[in-house]
Write a protein that holds these residues in place. Sequence first.
Motif, PDB file in Angstrom:
ATOM      1  N   LYS A 141      40.556  41.352  35.948  1.00 53.52           N
ATOM      2  CA  LYS A 141      40.211  42.021  37.198  1.00 53.52           C
ATOM      3  C   LYS A 141      40.166  43.525  36.957  1.00 53.52           C
ATOM      4  CE  LYS A 141      45.013  42.376  38.763  1.00 53.52           C
ATOM      5  NZ  LYS A 141      45.976  42.120  39.860  1.00 53.52           N
ATOM      6  N   VAL A 142      39.695  44.243  37.957  1.00 53.93           N
ATOM      7  CA  VAL A 142      39.730  45.707  37.922  1.00 53.93           C
ATOM      8  C   VAL A 142      41.075  46.158  38.454  1.00 53.93           C
ATOM      9  CG1 VAL A 142      38.709  47.820  38.839  1.00 53.93           C
ATOM     10  CG2 VAL A 142      37.231  45.903  38.169  1.00 53.93           C
ATOM     11  N   ASP A 143      41.759  47.027  37.707  1.00 48.36           N
ATOM     12  CA  ASP A 143      43.075  47.489  38.129  1.00 48.36           C
ATOM     13  C   ASP A 143      43.337  48.866  37.534  1.00 48.36           C
ATOM     14  OD1 ASP A 143      45.531  47.518  39.307  1.00 48.36           O
ATOM     15  OD2 ASP A 143      46.223  45.627  38.458  1.00 48.36           O
ATOM     16  N   ASN A 144      44.397  49.517  37.988  1.00 46.01           N
ATOM     17  CA  ASN A 144      44.774  50.821  37.478  1.00 46.01           C
ATOM     18  C   ASN A 144      45.485  50.630  36.140  1.00 46.01           C
ATOM     19  OD1 ASN A 144      44.515  53.564  38.593  1.00 46.01           O
ATOM     20  ND2 ASN A 144      46.698  53.711  38.134  1.00 46.01           N
ATOM     21  N   CYS A 145      44.878  51.137  35.082  1.00 43.62           N
ATOM     22  CA  CYS A 145      45.437  50.865  33.763  1.00 43.62           C
ATOM     23  C   CYS A 145      44.850  51.822  32.727  1.00 43.62           C
ATOM     24  CB  CYS A 145      45.168  49.425  33.345  1.00 43.62           C
ATOM     25  SG  CYS A 145      43.415  49.015  33.187  1.00 43.62           S
ATOM     26  N   GLN A 146      45.474  51.832  31.579  1.00 44.99           N
ATOM     27  CA  GLN A 146      44.895  52.399  30.375  1.00 44.99           C
ATOM     28  C   GLN A 146      44.348  51.233  29.556  1.00 44.99           C
ATOM     29  OE1 GLN A 146      48.728  54.048  29.388  1.00 44.99           O
ATOM     30  NE2 GLN A 146      47.915  56.130  29.342  1.00 44.99           N
ATOM     31  N   VAL A 147      43.285  51.485  28.817  1.00 47.99           N
ATOM     32  CA  VAL A 147      42.729  50.454  27.941  1.00 47.99           C
ATOM     33  C   VAL A 147      42.694  51.010  26.527  1.00 47.99           C
ATOM     34  CG1 VAL A 147      40.724  49.044  27.358  1.00 47.99           C
ATOM     35  CG2 VAL A 147      41.368  49.361  29.751  1.00 47.99           C
ATOM     36  N   ALA A 148      43.234  50.266  25.608  1.00 49.78           N
ATOM     37  CA  ALA A 148      43.252  50.680  24.204  1.00 49.78           C
ATOM     38  C   ALA A 148      42.499  49.665  23.359  1.00 49.78           C
ATOM     39  CB  ALA A 148      44.692  50.812  23.700  1.00 49.78           C
ATOM     40  N   MET A 149      41.877  50.162  22.298  1.00 42.31           N
ATOM     41  CA  MET A 149      41.253  49.302  21.310  1.00 42.31           C
ATOM     42  C   MET A 149      42.202  49.157  20.131  1.00 42.31           C
ATOM     43  SD  MET A 149      38.349  47.957  22.031  1.00 42.31           S
ATOM     44  CE  MET A 149      38.165  47.389  20.344  1.00 42.31           C
ATOM     45  N   TYR A 150      42.375  47.938  19.666  1.00 40.54           N
ATOM     46  CA  TYR A 150      43.255  47.676  18.531  1.00 40.54           C
ATOM     47  C   TYR A 150      42.473  46.982  17.416  1.00 40.54           C
ATOM     48  CZ  TYR A 150      47.044  48.643  21.786  1.00 40.54           C
ATOM     49  OH  TYR A 150      47.876  49.250  22.696  1.00 40.54           O
ATOM     50  N   VAL A 151      42.900  47.251  16.199  1.00 40.95           N
ATOM     51  CA  VAL A 151      42.395  46.518  15.040  1.00 40.95           C
ATOM     52  C   VAL A 151      43.568  45.796  14.402  1.00 40.95           C
ATOM     53  CG1 VAL A 151      41.592  46.774  12.661  1.00 40.95           C
ATOM     54  CG2 VAL A 151      40.329  47.837  14.508  1.00 40.95           C
ATOM     55  N   GLY A 152      43.360  44.521  14.148  1.00 37.92           N
ATOM     56  CA  GLY A 152      44.384  43.718  13.490  1.00 37.92           C
ATOM     57  C   GLY A 152      43.841  43.088  12.228  1.00 37.92           C
ATOM     58  N   TYR A 153      44.738  42.603  11.412  1.00 40.26           N
ATOM     59  CA  TYR A 153      44.361  41.969  10.145  1.00 40.26           C
ATOM     60  C   TYR A 153      44.947  40.566  10.102  1.00 40.26           C
ATOM     61  CZ  TYR A 153      43.551  41.288   5.154  1.00 40.26           C
ATOM     62  OH  TYR A 153      43.124  40.797   3.941  1.00 40.26           O
ATOM     63  N   VAL A 188      47.325  59.849  30.453  1.00 40.02           N
ATOM     64  CA  VAL A 188      46.050  60.025  29.767  1.00 40.02           C
ATOM     65  C   VAL A 188      45.219  58.737  29.792  1.00 40.02           C
ATOM     66  CG1 VAL A 188      47.145  59.475  27.539  1.00 40.02           C
ATOM     67  CG2 VAL A 188      44.984  60.747  27.607  1.00 40.02           C
ATOM     68  N   GLY A 189      43.966  58.849  30.255  1.00 40.72           N
ATOM     69  CA  GLY A 189      43.035  57.729  30.237  1.00 40.72           C
ATOM     70  C   GLY A 189      43.219  56.702  31.328  1.00 40.72           C
ATOM     71  N   VAL A 190      44.169  56.905  32.242  1.00 42.26           N
ATOM     72  CA  VAL A 190      44.403  55.885  33.263  1.00 42.26           C
ATOM     73  C   VAL A 190      43.307  55.953  34.326  1.00 42.26           C
ATOM     74  CG1 VAL A 190      45.846  57.305  34.789  1.00 42.26           C
ATOM     75  CG2 VAL A 190      46.204  54.842  34.687  1.00 42.26           C
ATOM     76  N   ALA A 191      42.863  54.813  34.798  1.00 37.61           N
ATOM     77  CA  ALA A 191      41.818  54.724  35.820  1.00 37.61           C
ATOM     78  C   ALA A 191      41.736  53.284  36.285  1.00 37.61           C
ATOM     79  CB  ALA A 191      40.458  55.172  35.267  1.00 37.61           C
ATOM     80  N   ARG A 192      41.056  53.095  37.399  1.00 40.66           N
ATOM     81  CA  ARG A 192      40.748  51.729  37.816  1.00 40.66           C
ATOM     82  C   ARG A 192      39.576  51.251  36.968  1.00 40.66           C
ATOM     83  NH1 ARG A 192      42.985  49.294  41.821  1.00 40.66           N
ATOM     84  NH2 ARG A 192      41.199  47.915  42.106  1.00 40.66           N
ATOM     85  N   GLN A 193      39.843  50.288  36.140  1.00 41.98           N
ATOM     86  CA  GLN A 193      38.826  49.814  35.214  1.00 41.98           C
ATOM     87  C   GLN A 193      39.064  48.358  34.880  1.00 41.98           C
ATOM     88  OE1 GLN A 193      39.228  51.979  31.425  1.00 41.98           O
ATOM     89  NE2 GLN A 193      41.272  52.610  32.080  1.00 41.98           N
ATOM     90  N   GLY A 194      38.018  47.720  34.437  1.00 39.43           N
ATOM     91  CA  GLY A 194      38.109  46.303  34.133  1.00 39.43           C
ATOM     92  C   GLY A 194      38.506  46.044  32.693  1.00 39.43           C
ATOM     93  N   CYS A 195      39.181  44.951  32.488  1.00 40.40           N
ATOM     94  CA  CYS A 195      39.537  44.504  31.136  1.00 40.40           C
ATOM     95  C   CYS A 195      39.705  42.998  31.152  1.00 40.40           C
ATOM     96  CB  CYS A 195      40.814  45.176  30.657  1.00 40.40           C
ATOM     97  SG  CYS A 195      41.251  44.737  28.955  1.00 40.40           S
ATOM     98  N   GLY A 196      39.176  42.371  30.120  1.00 39.40           N
ATOM     99  CA  GLY A 196      39.228  40.916  30.057  1.00 39.40           C
ATOM    100  C   GLY A 196      40.626  40.355  30.084  1.00 39.40           C
ATOM    101  N   ARG A 197      41.612  41.107  29.535  1.00 36.94           N
ATOM    102  CA  ARG A 197      42.975  40.588  29.498  1.00 36.94           C
ATOM    103  C   ARG A 197      43.569  40.450  30.899  1.00 36.94           C
ATOM    104  NH1 ARG A 197      41.231  39.249  25.958  1.00 36.94           N
ATOM    105  NH2 ARG A 197      41.402  39.791  23.765  1.00 36.94           N
ATOM    106  N   LEU A 198      43.235  41.416  31.796  1.00 34.32           N
ATOM    107  CA  LEU A 198      43.748  41.340  33.161  1.00 34.32           C
ATOM    108  C   LEU A 198      42.904  40.402  34.015  1.00 34.32           C
ATOM    109  CD1 LEU A 198      44.596  45.084  33.900  1.00 34.32           C
ATOM    110  CD2 LEU A 198      46.196  43.236  33.468  1.00 34.32           C
TER     111      LEU A 198
END
Length: 393
Positions: free
Chosen positions: A140-152, A128-138
Amino acid sequence: MDARYAIRKAQLLAECEVAPEVFEQVMPRLQTFMEPFVDTFGGQALHQHATTSIHGLLSDVERTNVASIASQFGQDRLGLQRFIGWADGADAPLRQALRGQVGTQLGQEDGVLVCDPSALPKSGRESVGVARQGCGRLGKVDNCQVAMYVGYVSRQGHTLVDRRLSLPKAWTQEKARLDKAGVPKERRGYRTRHQLALEMLEHNGASLPHRWMAGDDEMGRPYGFRRRLAALGERSMLAVPGNTLMRDLETAVPDSSGQGRPPTRPWQGVAKGAEGLGEEAWRRLDVRDGSKGPLVVDVVKRRVVSRTHRRQHGDEAMFVVRRDRDRDNQQVVQVDDSLSNAACETPLGECARVAKAEHRIEECLQRSKSEAGLADYEVRNGTGWQQHQTLSL
């Protein structure tokens, strides 16, 4: 040299030895910790599966997926799989219990809520949600899922609290794919990562005492998100990319040539603006950084005006730059540029504390992946993903 090294190595290894009595205390402590969470499940079978799953996530199995955990504890794989993919929303009581514990045990009035996206590399296209997409943690653009997290984050500690899976636009336009992945109808519409962050703020904000919202430069990039937080009454400090344009209100207006329009302060990127500040503008602070001892940081703040996405004059803001220095040779090892809607009279020490909060949640994500199996799963449907993530949190 070799002999001294061998002696010292033997000494260090001896110090690493742990008495067997320590391990005898671990399981009872884990059971006590888990009780308020697993008790949210009504049946004995669900209670047992939850216990097994948590034990597996914290164990030394090479991969903390369902098959490996079931094999490790001699249980039926299908039973554990059914538990992980049990029912949409079945993990909500666990997250409610987690939120309650965080608010009670870590909560402080000046706490910081941190929104942070994180990539979970995956192969194939069925998860679910996997695609070639960019994320600052990687980076680069790669095949991945991206999740949003909230921390305290507070002076009492820091932890992750909630999560949302980010569905790329391509997924929201393929009904058959969404059906196969078991994505609930109410979650099939496309929502940006910033919209997901606002949803989690609405869901968790009232239960977690806080004075600040923070996030990385992906969260701080859109002017509209920064303004939306201000409209909600949230005091924010968000990292921004170095090319974010601003006008420094504490610099002199250029002299007029006597012709044309009156001169104005120039637009400049925040990174360039920070580089142009003289050393006399910075204040050095000694702060504590967990068990690693003192950390030296340089902090500066300026009154600025940011530029909107329509290239217009935006709201006045506080520009904060934090430079972390190496403990030994005092060289600058990291620079963070942030924009805040807080009053410019905010003490520099407070600015440094909030700017550091985002890094605390990065540490939480790293530890969750390495120690609690946050990214180590083989579920493909949306419900299984949610359950696994909640158990890891």
